[in-house]
Design a protein around this motif. Structure first.
Motif, PDB file in Angstrom:
ATOM      1  N   ALA A 165     -55.458  -6.987 -54.284  1.00 20.78           N
ATOM      2  CA  ALA A 165     -54.963  -5.767 -54.925  1.00 20.78           C
ATOM      3  C   ALA A 165     -55.354  -4.535 -54.127  1.00 20.78           C
ATOM      4  CB  ALA A 165     -55.506  -5.681 -56.350  1.00 20.78           C
ATOM      5  N   VAL A 166     -56.586  -4.495 -53.638  1.00 20.30           N
ATOM      6  CA  VAL A 166     -57.031  -3.367 -52.815  1.00 20.30           C
ATOM      7  C   VAL A 166     -56.203  -3.286 -51.536  1.00 20.30           C
ATOM      8  CG1 VAL A 166     -58.951  -2.444 -51.453  1.00 20.30           C
ATOM      9  CG2 VAL A 166     -59.369  -3.339 -53.756  1.00 20.30           C
ATOM     10  N   ALA A 167     -55.985  -4.427 -50.893  1.00 17.92           N
ATOM     11  CA  ALA A 167     -55.191  -4.436 -49.664  1.00 17.92           C
ATOM     12  C   ALA A 167     -53.771  -3.926 -49.923  1.00 17.92           C
ATOM     13  CB  ALA A 167     -55.152  -5.837 -49.073  1.00 17.92           C
ATOM     14  N   ALA A 168     -53.163  -4.362 -51.012  1.00 19.76           N
ATOM     15  CA  ALA A 168     -51.801  -3.923 -51.330  1.00 19.76           C
ATOM     16  C   ALA A 168     -51.741  -2.417 -51.552  1.00 19.76           C
ATOM     17  CB  ALA A 168     -51.290  -4.663 -52.568  1.00 19.76           C
ATOM     18  N   ARG A 169     -52.713  -1.872 -52.264  1.00 16.69           N
ATOM     19  CA  ARG A 169     -52.723  -0.421 -52.506  1.00 16.69           C
ATOM     20  C   ARG A 169     -52.933   0.345 -51.204  1.00 16.69           C
ATOM     21  NH1 ARG A 169     -51.040   3.233 -54.888  1.00 16.69           N
ATOM     22  NH2 ARG A 169     -52.905   4.437 -55.380  1.00 16.69           N
ATOM     23  N   ARG A 170     -53.858  -0.124 -50.378  1.00 15.12           N
ATOM     24  CA  ARG A 170     -54.126   0.599 -49.131  1.00 15.12           C
ATOM     25  C   ARG A 170     -52.953   0.516 -48.168  1.00 15.12           C
ATOM     26  NH1 ARG A 170     -60.576  -0.523 -47.737  1.00 15.12           N
ATOM     27  NH2 ARG A 170     -61.375   0.349 -49.704  1.00 15.12           N
ATOM     28  N   GLN A 171     -52.097  -0.482 -48.364  1.00 11.84           N
ATOM     29  CA  GLN A 171     -50.917  -0.609 -47.510  1.00 11.84           C
ATOM     30  C   GLN A 171     -49.691   0.069 -48.120  1.00 11.84           C
ATOM     31  OE1 GLN A 171     -50.917  -1.584 -44.331  1.00 11.84           O
ATOM     32  NE2 GLN A 171     -53.129  -1.556 -44.724  1.00 11.84           N
ATOM     33  N   GLY A 172     -49.906   0.868 -49.144  1.00 14.50           N
ATOM     34  CA  GLY A 172     -48.832   1.730 -49.616  1.00 14.50           C
ATOM     35  C   GLY A 172     -48.118   1.307 -50.870  1.00 14.50           C
ATOM     36  N   ALA A 173     -48.513   0.204 -51.509  1.00 15.65           N
ATOM     37  CA  ALA A 173     -47.873  -0.194 -52.765  1.00 15.65           C
ATOM     38  C   ALA A 173     -48.100   0.905 -53.798  1.00 15.65           C
ATOM     39  CB  ALA A 173     -48.433  -1.518 -53.255  1.00 15.65           C
ATOM     40  N   SER A 174     -47.023   1.363 -54.417  1.00 14.09           N
ATOM     41  CA  SER A 174     -47.136   2.513 -55.314  1.00 14.09           C
ATOM     42  C   SER A 174     -47.845   2.181 -56.617  1.00 14.09           C
ATOM     43  CB  SER A 174     -45.751   3.081 -55.621  1.00 14.09           C
ATOM     44  OG  SER A 174     -44.923   2.097 -56.224  1.00 14.09           O
ATOM     45  N   ARG A 175     -47.698   0.933 -57.072  1.00 18.21           N
ATOM     46  CA  ARG A 175     -48.376   0.540 -58.310  1.00 18.21           C
ATOM     47  C   ARG A 175     -48.833  -0.906 -58.202  1.00 18.21           C
ATOM     48  NH1 ARG A 175     -45.780  -0.200 -64.390  1.00 18.21           N
ATOM     49  NH2 ARG A 175     -47.746  -0.747 -65.433  1.00 18.21           N
ATOM     50  N   VAL A 176     -50.112  -1.122 -58.440  1.00 18.95           N
ATOM     51  CA  VAL A 176     -50.694  -2.465 -58.429  1.00 18.95           C
ATOM     52  C   VAL A 176     -51.476  -2.643 -59.720  1.00 18.95           C
ATOM     53  CG1 VAL A 176     -52.245  -4.069 -57.269  1.00 18.95           C
ATOM     54  CG2 VAL A 176     -50.874  -2.466 -55.914  1.00 18.95           C
ATOM     55  N   GLU A 177     -51.173  -3.701 -60.467  1.00 16.70           N
ATOM     56  CA  GLU A 177     -51.884  -4.024 -61.697  1.00 16.70           C
ATOM     57  C   GLU A 177     -52.625  -5.342 -61.516  1.00 16.70           C
ATOM     58  OE1 GLU A 177     -52.108  -2.333 -64.567  1.00 16.70           O
ATOM     59  OE2 GLU A 177     -50.684  -0.712 -64.132  1.00 16.70           O
ATOM     60  N   LEU A 178     -53.794  -5.446 -62.141  1.00 11.31           N
ATOM     61  CA  LEU A 178     -54.649  -6.615 -61.986  1.00 11.31           C
ATOM     62  C   LEU A 178     -54.939  -7.253 -63.333  1.00 11.31           C
ATOM     63  CD1 LEU A 178     -56.470  -8.349 -60.079  1.00 11.31           C
ATOM     64  CD2 LEU A 178     -58.300  -6.681 -60.521  1.00 11.31           C
ATOM     65  N   ILE A 179     -54.776  -8.568 -63.401  1.00 11.78           N
ATOM     66  CA  ILE A 179     -55.224  -9.343 -64.552  1.00 11.78           C
ATOM     67  C   ILE A 179     -56.326 -10.286 -64.084  1.00 11.78           C
ATOM     68  CG2 ILE A 179     -54.629 -11.119 -66.249  1.00 11.78           C
ATOM     69  CD1 ILE A 179     -51.825  -9.989 -66.362  1.00 11.78           C
ATOM     70  N   THR A 180     -57.509 -10.147 -64.661  1.00 14.73           N
ATOM     71  CA  THR A 180     -58.626 -11.019 -64.356  1.00 14.73           C
ATOM     72  C   THR A 180     -59.580 -10.979 -65.529  1.00 14.73           C
ATOM     73  OG1 THR A 180     -60.309 -11.579 -62.689  1.00 14.73           O
ATOM     74  CG2 THR A 180     -59.962  -9.239 -63.139  1.00 14.73           C
TER      75      THR A 180
END
Length: 298
Positions: free
Chosen positions: A43-58
């Protein structure tokens, strides 16, 4: 929106002169404690690579490690309102032993992750309705993995299955994944278990210094690795690859470009210690990708 389903854990890393033999005690290790868990890293990698919205379920414990996790996600701009907190259970902990070569060995105590259930996913169904890409790893119970993939498939989201750590899965679970991303050892595990790539699925095998194989209905492509002069720590390289790939796919880039971006990001990540500090920002990947396309991928 990218929906990441799986794990968060605290990484307790010991940098050792060498791995001890059975019954042997050695001294001289260096200790560090940091953020971990494959899904959180992705999730961190996706956000740092420009994904506008990342949601996490854990799932995390109601402990100091869990509180630190929420601070990380807040700082990185990751949605965590659907993260489950389990009272009186510890947050997952991974013990990581890193040799001078950068190679690592990891032991996991799942803790709260074992309390993430199918019922939880059903209560979070609104996230699945909004997701364009759903990525799942295997650091959570396999029935939860199977249900998450089924929910994503029913809604038409593109499913990314990162089968790590390798565990037995039913063929029906594999068949619903649009992208199946094992490393070499995981691919060997599943091949011996009878895995065959179903039509329509893109198989992406990461091979470290051997590069990346991409196999789909059109055939096979091989991508050369992007070697670094000094490898410091390979711990989060696979997660960086998957998160970067997901961000690129969510952006609408083709598979070849997404794989190249993921190779660059994971290659950069091995040049620094620890996982989260080593995950590169988009600007660094853009610059290194341009160099690679003028060099090894021209």
């Amino acid at each position: 929106m990218i929906l990441v389903i799986g794990s968060y854990g605290t990484g307790i890393t010991m940098r050792v002169p060498r791995i001890p033999e059975s019954g042997e005690t050695i001294s001289g290790a260096q200790l560090s404690i940091g953020y971990g868990g494959k899904s959180s890293n992705q999730a961190v990698a996706a956000r740092r690579q420009g994904a506008s919205r990342v949601e996490l379920i854990t799932a995390i414990g109601d402990d100091a490690f869990g509180r630190e996790a929420r601070q990380l996600w807040n700082d990185e701009g990751i949605g965590f309102q659907f993260v489950k907190t389990v009272p009186e259970v510890s947050t997952m902990v991974g013990g990581i032993f890193v040799e001078p070569s950068g190679e690592n060995r990891i032991v996991i105590a799942p803790g709260a992750l074992e309390h993430l259930t199918v019922k939880d996913l059903e209560s979070f169904s609104e996230l699945f309705d909004q997701a364009s890409v759903v990525v799942v790893c295997l650091e959570i119970p396999t029935d939860v993995v199977a249900h998450a993939i089924a929910m994503a498939d029913e809604r038409g989201a593109r499913v990314v299955l990162n089968p790590a750590p390798a565990a037995p899965l039913d063929e029906s679970v594999f068949s619903k994944a649009d992208f199946f991303i094992p490393n070499e050892s995981e691919f060997e595990f599943y091949s011996k278990s009878g895995y065959e790539r179903p039509p329509g699925q893109t198989l992406i095998v990461t091979q470290g210094s051997g590069g990346v194989r991409v196999i789909d209905d059109a055939g096979e492509q091989r991508f050369a690795p992007l070697p670094q002069e000094k490898v410091v720590d390979t711990t989060g390289a696979g997660d960086t690859f998957v998160g970067t790939f997901c961000a690129a796919i969510d952006e609408g880039l083709n598979v070849s470009t997404a794989v190249k971006r993921a190779i660059v990001a994971s290659s950069l990540s091995v040049t620094k210690n620890e996982v989260i500090p080593a995950i590169p920002e988009r600007e660094a990947v853009d610059a290194e990708l341009k160099n690679a396309e003028e060099g090894i991928w021209k």
